[in-house]
Write a protein that holds these residues in place. Structure first.
Motif, PDB file in Angstrom:
ATOM      1  N   ASN A   1      44.667  42.116  44.597  1.00  0.00           N
ATOM      2  CA  ASN A   1      44.947  41.546  45.908  1.00  0.00           C
ATOM      3  C   ASN A   1      46.285  40.818  45.935  1.00  0.00           C
ATOM      4  O   ASN A   1      46.929  40.720  46.975  1.00  0.00           O
ATOM      5  CB  ASN A   1      43.834  40.568  46.297  1.00  0.00           C
ATOM      6  CG  ASN A   1      42.502  41.265  46.470  1.00  0.00           C
ATOM      7  OD1 ASN A   1      42.464  42.440  46.798  1.00  0.00           O
ATOM      8  ND2 ASN A   1      41.423  40.558  46.229  1.00  0.00           N
ATOM      9  N   ASP A   2      46.691  40.295  44.779  1.00  0.00           N
ATOM     10  CA  ASP A   2      47.924  39.524  44.719  1.00  0.00           C
ATOM     11  C   ASP A   2      49.065  40.314  44.090  1.00  0.00           C
ATOM     12  O   ASP A   2      50.024  39.731  43.571  1.00  0.00           O
ATOM     13  CB  ASP A   2      47.688  38.239  43.915  1.00  0.00           C
ATOM     14  CG  ASP A   2      46.660  37.338  44.566  1.00  0.00           C
ATOM     15  OD1 ASP A   2      46.732  37.158  45.795  1.00  0.00           O
ATOM     16  OD2 ASP A   2      45.780  36.824  43.856  1.00  0.00           O
ATOM     17  N   ALA A   3      48.969  41.642  44.097  1.00  0.00           N
ATOM     18  CA  ALA A   3      49.965  42.468  43.418  1.00  0.00           C
ATOM     19  C   ALA A   3      51.378  42.202  43.927  1.00  0.00           C
ATOM     20  O   ALA A   3      52.328  42.071  43.145  1.00  0.00           O
ATOM     21  CB  ALA A   3      49.614  43.941  43.583  1.00  0.00           C
ATOM     22  N   ALA A   4      51.549  42.098  45.250  1.00  0.00           N
ATOM     23  CA  ALA A   4      52.875  41.874  45.813  1.00  0.00           C
ATOM     24  C   ALA A   4      53.432  40.513  45.404  1.00  0.00           C
ATOM     25  O   ALA A   4      54.612  40.383  45.065  1.00  0.00           O
ATOM     26  CB  ALA A   4      52.831  41.986  47.340  1.00  0.00           C
ATOM     27  N   ALA A   5      52.584  39.496  45.433  1.00  0.00           N
ATOM     28  CA  ALA A   5      53.015  38.155  45.042  1.00  0.00           C
ATOM     29  C   ALA A   5      53.354  38.094  43.558  1.00  0.00           C
ATOM     30  O   ALA A   5      54.328  37.445  43.148  1.00  0.00           O
ATOM     31  CB  ALA A   5      51.930  37.134  45.378  1.00  0.00           C
ATOM     32  N   LEU A   6      52.581  38.783  42.732  1.00  0.00           N
ATOM     33  CA  LEU A   6      52.848  38.826  41.299  1.00  0.00           C
ATOM     34  C   LEU A   6      54.194  39.475  41.025  1.00  0.00           C
ATOM     35  O   LEU A   6      54.929  39.063  40.119  1.00  0.00           O
ATOM     36  CB  LEU A   6      51.739  39.597  40.583  1.00  0.00           C
ATOM     37  CG  LEU A   6      50.381  38.897  40.499  1.00  0.00           C
ATOM     38  CD1 LEU A   6      49.301  39.882  40.098  1.00  0.00           C
ATOM     39  CD2 LEU A   6      50.430  37.747  39.504  1.00  0.00           C
ATOM     40  N   ALA A   7      54.512  40.513  41.798  1.00  0.00           N
ATOM     41  CA  ALA A   7      55.788  41.199  41.606  1.00  0.00           C
ATOM     42  C   ALA A   7      56.959  40.352  42.094  1.00  0.00           C
ATOM     43  O   ALA A   7      58.050  40.389  41.507  1.00  0.00           O
ATOM     44  CB  ALA A   7      55.769  42.541  42.350  1.00  0.00           C
ATOM     45  N   GLN A   8      56.759  39.592  43.162  1.00  0.00           N
ATOM     46  CA  GLN A   8      57.816  38.775  43.729  1.00  0.00           C
ATOM     47  C   GLN A   8      58.152  37.575  42.838  1.00  0.00           C
ATOM     48  O   GLN A   8      59.316  37.159  42.744  1.00  0.00           O
ATOM     49  CB  GLN A   8      57.410  38.269  45.111  1.00  0.00           C
ATOM     50  CG  GLN A   8      58.419  37.333  45.780  1.00  0.00           C
ATOM     51  CD  GLN A   8      59.761  37.992  46.035  1.00  0.00           C
ATOM     52  OE1 GLN A   8      59.816  39.144  46.460  1.00  0.00           O
ATOM     53  NE2 GLN A   8      60.841  37.281  45.750  1.00  0.00           N
ATOM     54  N   ALA A   9      57.165  37.020  42.163  1.00  0.00           N
ATOM     55  CA  ALA A   9      57.368  35.816  41.350  1.00  0.00           C
ATOM     56  C   ALA A   9      58.283  36.110  40.163  1.00  0.00           C
ATOM     57  O   ALA A   9      58.409  37.251  39.708  1.00  0.00           O
ATOM     58  CB  ALA A   9      56.031  35.280  40.864  1.00  0.00           C
ATOM     59  N   ASP A  10      58.921  35.048  39.659  1.00  0.00           N
ATOM     60  CA  ASP A  10      59.756  35.198  38.472  1.00  0.00           C
ATOM     61  C   ASP A  10      58.900  35.569  37.264  1.00  0.00           C
ATOM     62  O   ASP A  10      59.367  36.253  36.352  1.00  0.00           O
ATOM     63  CB  ASP A  10      60.500  33.888  38.196  1.00  0.00           C
ATOM     64  CG  ASP A  10      61.438  33.506  39.332  1.00  0.00           C
ATOM     65  OD1 ASP A  10      62.455  34.192  39.508  1.00  0.00           O
ATOM     66  OD2 ASP A  10      61.127  32.544  40.064  1.00  0.00           O
ATOM     67  N   LEU A  11      57.650  35.096  37.271  1.00  0.00           N
ATOM     68  CA  LEU A  11      56.707  35.414  36.203  1.00  0.00           C
ATOM     69  C   LEU A  11      55.341  35.666  36.826  1.00  0.00           C
ATOM     70  O   LEU A  11      54.819  34.787  37.517  1.00  0.00           O
ATOM     71  CB  LEU A  11      56.637  34.260  35.194  1.00  0.00           C
ATOM     72  CG  LEU A  11      55.620  34.419  34.052  1.00  0.00           C
ATOM     73  CD1 LEU A  11      56.008  35.610  33.166  1.00  0.00           C
ATOM     74  CD2 LEU A  11      55.540  33.147  33.230  1.00  0.00           C
ATOM     75  N   GLY A  12      54.788  36.837  36.642  1.00  0.00           N
ATOM     76  CA  GLY A  12      53.482  37.164  37.186  1.00  0.00           C
ATOM     77  C   GLY A  12      52.424  37.178  36.101  1.00  0.00           C
ATOM     78  O   GLY A  12      52.631  37.808  35.050  1.00  0.00           O
ATOM     79  N   LEU A  13      51.319  36.489  36.336  1.00  0.00           N
ATOM     80  CA  LEU A  13      50.214  36.445  35.378  1.00  0.00           C
ATOM     81  C   LEU A  13      48.966  36.961  36.075  1.00  0.00           C
ATOM     82  O   LEU A  13      48.422  36.293  36.955  1.00  0.00           O
ATOM     83  CB  LEU A  13      49.996  35.030  34.846  1.00  0.00           C
ATOM     84  CG  LEU A  13      51.147  34.418  34.065  1.00  0.00           C
ATOM     85  CD1 LEU A  13      52.001  33.520  34.971  1.00  0.00           C
ATOM     86  CD2 LEU A  13      50.626  33.577  32.904  1.00  0.00           C
ATOM     87  N   ALA A  14      48.517  38.154  35.704  1.00  0.00           N
ATOM     88  CA  ALA A  14      47.349  38.779  36.331  1.00  0.00           C
ATOM     89  C   ALA A  14      46.115  38.485  35.493  1.00  0.00           C
ATOM     90  O   ALA A  14      46.079  38.800  34.305  1.00  0.00           O
ATOM     91  CB  ALA A  14      47.558  40.282  36.474  1.00  0.00           C
ATOM     92  N   MET A  15      45.100  37.886  36.111  1.00  0.00           N
ATOM     93  CA  MET A  15      43.856  37.573  35.425  1.00  0.00           C
ATOM     94  C   MET A  15      42.990  38.819  35.322  1.00  0.00           C
ATOM     95  O   MET A  15      42.903  39.609  36.263  1.00  0.00           O
ATOM     96  CB  MET A  15      43.101  36.484  36.176  1.00  0.00           C
ATOM     97  CG  MET A  15      43.892  35.201  36.386  1.00  0.00           C
ATOM     98  SD  MET A  15      44.115  34.260  34.879  1.00  0.00           S
ATOM     99  CE  MET A  15      42.457  33.662  34.624  1.00  0.00           C
ATOM    100  N   GLY A  16      42.322  38.943  34.150  1.00  0.00           N
ATOM    101  CA  GLY A  16      41.368  40.017  33.997  1.00  0.00           C
ATOM    102  C   GLY A  16      41.935  41.231  33.328  1.00  0.00           C
ATOM    103  O   GLY A  16      43.030  41.306  32.937  1.00  0.00           O
TER     104      GLY A  16
END
Length: 458
Positions: free
Chosen positions: A443-458
């Motif tokens: 659900n947060d894929a776009a925000a994770l990509a936009q951030a300087d560092l993306g941390l995806a849980m799971g």
């Protein structure tokens, strides 16, 4: 022979071999993390051939083959549901601990777990094209990618090694011209090579990154690339999603709001009828009712009587359930399910199960995701590192603010759509902040990509 240092030669060889051994062992351990990740997938599938169910190895499943998934089994491979309905635990891929209801036409991911119901699924991706395989490729890429400091070390080594060899040759020739014996000149040249040996410069950085990414994978952290490790040191703002990140994703009863009945009776009635269901929300209600029954013999007897007189139980996917209790119709579920019941009013925007019995509205039971025991400590650690935590959630502002207050976050953005999260991150970046985004990875894929560092849980 007094000038021949056999022990020095043996020592140098020993240390070089030890370094090679440690490198090989570290690579093996890092590879084990990748193999363990691939073990998550299903090993067998039950495919449908001419109306018959046939167990086959997962490699035998082809595109457009239909396979069956039973409760407790892993989904064999990525596909689309063609028959049946079930709740799927997709925490492996999304970080969302609450199982997702799927039905005909919905997509499912290989390696996720069917918690209830029989599904017939048409395979849409197999082997290296599945989402689980993509995660494995991500890990493999992370272990081979070079960070900026590693690339710099490689460049320096590329210049330094030939230069040292040239200097060693010059030393050898110089001592010969000076009149030294060839043995002494050779010893001096070898001494230059050994003293200036750049092995540590060329091996230390890639080894550190390899071991680090392998260790992370063994502890559930997949690093998408070595440059990520360099970016992490500059982060000053951490944005966190709520469900599955701050919270456990496991529902618990937080409020019982009776109407025309006592609160204990409402919870007992709901627990009695929900005991036949397998959904996590049902499990939370049953747990709360059982706890109440353990403390009150009268309620325990009431629950047992209702369970024994519950018949014609039927799950209504996405809505709730219908059953007959003592010969009277009982509805338990969403506001949509009770839309035609007199005096019914959906009074809460939280997750709630509404109940009616014999067409009489009895009230609702409100449930909420529970905060992880480590969340508050994590927020405190962020603050100690001079990072500003921000809770950004798609939940209502009221729910988001309550969770934020519980764990010590001052900055909250509620009712945020995916595009709102992206816009908020862009706003922070334009203000000069270095932003890390922690989310569920889908659900947060776009925000994770936009951030300087993306941390995806799971």
């Amino acid at each position: 022979l007094n000038n021949i240092y056999f022990e020095a030669a043996c020592g140098i060889i020993m240390f070089l071999l030890l370094g090679r051994y440690l490198e090989a062992r570290s690579k093996k351990e890092a590879g084990a993390a990748l193999r363990a990740l691939l073990e998550v997938g299903a090993k067998q599938a039950t495919i449908l051939r001419d109306g018959q169910e046939l167990k086959v190895p997962i490699k035998a499943v082809g595109i457009d083959d239909e396979f069956v998934s039973y409760p407790g089994e892993k989904i064999a491979t990525d596909g689309v549901v063609t028959a049946g309905s079930a709740a799927i635990n997709a925490s492996l891929m999304t970080g969302e601990s609450v199982p997702v209801d799927v039905g005909v036409g919905d997509s499912v991911i290989g390696g996720t777990i069917n918690t209830n119901g029989r599904l017939v699924v048409r395979a849409t991706a197999i082997g290296a094209d599945t989402q689980l395989a993509h995660i494995a490729k991500l890990l493999e890429k992370a272990q081979t990618a070079k960070a900026e400091v590693q690339r710099l070390a490689d460049k320096v080594s590329g210049i330094f090694v030939p230069l040292v060899i040239v200097i060693a040759v010059i030393v050898f020739i110089a001592w010969l011209l000076y009149g030294a014996r060839i043995g002494f000149a050779f010893t001096a040249a070898v001494a230059v090579l050994i003293i200036a040996c750049p092995c540590a410069l060329g091996l230390a950085t890639p080894m550190a990154l390899l071991v680090g990414t392998g260790w992370g994978a063994q502890h559930g952290i997949v690093i998408s690339g070595a440059p990520v490790l360099e970016t992490a040191k500059d982060i000053d703002t951490v944005i966190l999603d709520k469900t599955g990140t701050i919270t456990t994703g496991q529902m618990a009863v937080v409020k019982v709001a009776p109407h025309n009945v006592g609160s204990a009776e409402l919870l007992a009635l709901a627990g009695a009828v929900e005991s036949s269901a397998e959904h996590p929300i049902a499990a939370a209600i049953v747990s709360a009712a059982q706890q109440l029954a353990d403390e009150n013999d009268r309620i325990a007897q009431f629950v047992d009587r209702l369970r024994s007189k519950t018949t014609n139980f039927k799950v209504l996917p996405g809505m709730g359930l219908r059953a007959e209790v003592e010969g009277k119709e009982l509805l338990a579920g969403s506001a949509q399910l009770l839309a035609g019941v007199p005096d019914f009013d959906a009074v809460t925007d939280a997750t709630a199960v509404y109940l009616s019995w014999d067409n009489v509205y009895l009230g609702y039971i409100e449930l909420a995701d529970t905060v992880k025991s480590t969340s508050k400590q994590a927020i405190e650690l962020f603050k100690e590192l001079n990072m500003t935590p921000v809770l950004v959630s798609g939940d209502s502002k009221r729910v988001a603010s309550q969770v934020a207050a519980e764990i010590g976050i001052d900055n909250v953005l509620g009712e945020a759509l995916p595009e709102d999260k992206v816009a908020y991150i862009q706003q922070l970046q334009q203000a000069g902040r270095k932003v890390a985004m922690v989310g569920d990875g889908v659900n947060d894929a776009a925000a994770l990509a936009q951030a300087d560092l993306g941390l995806a849980m799971g």
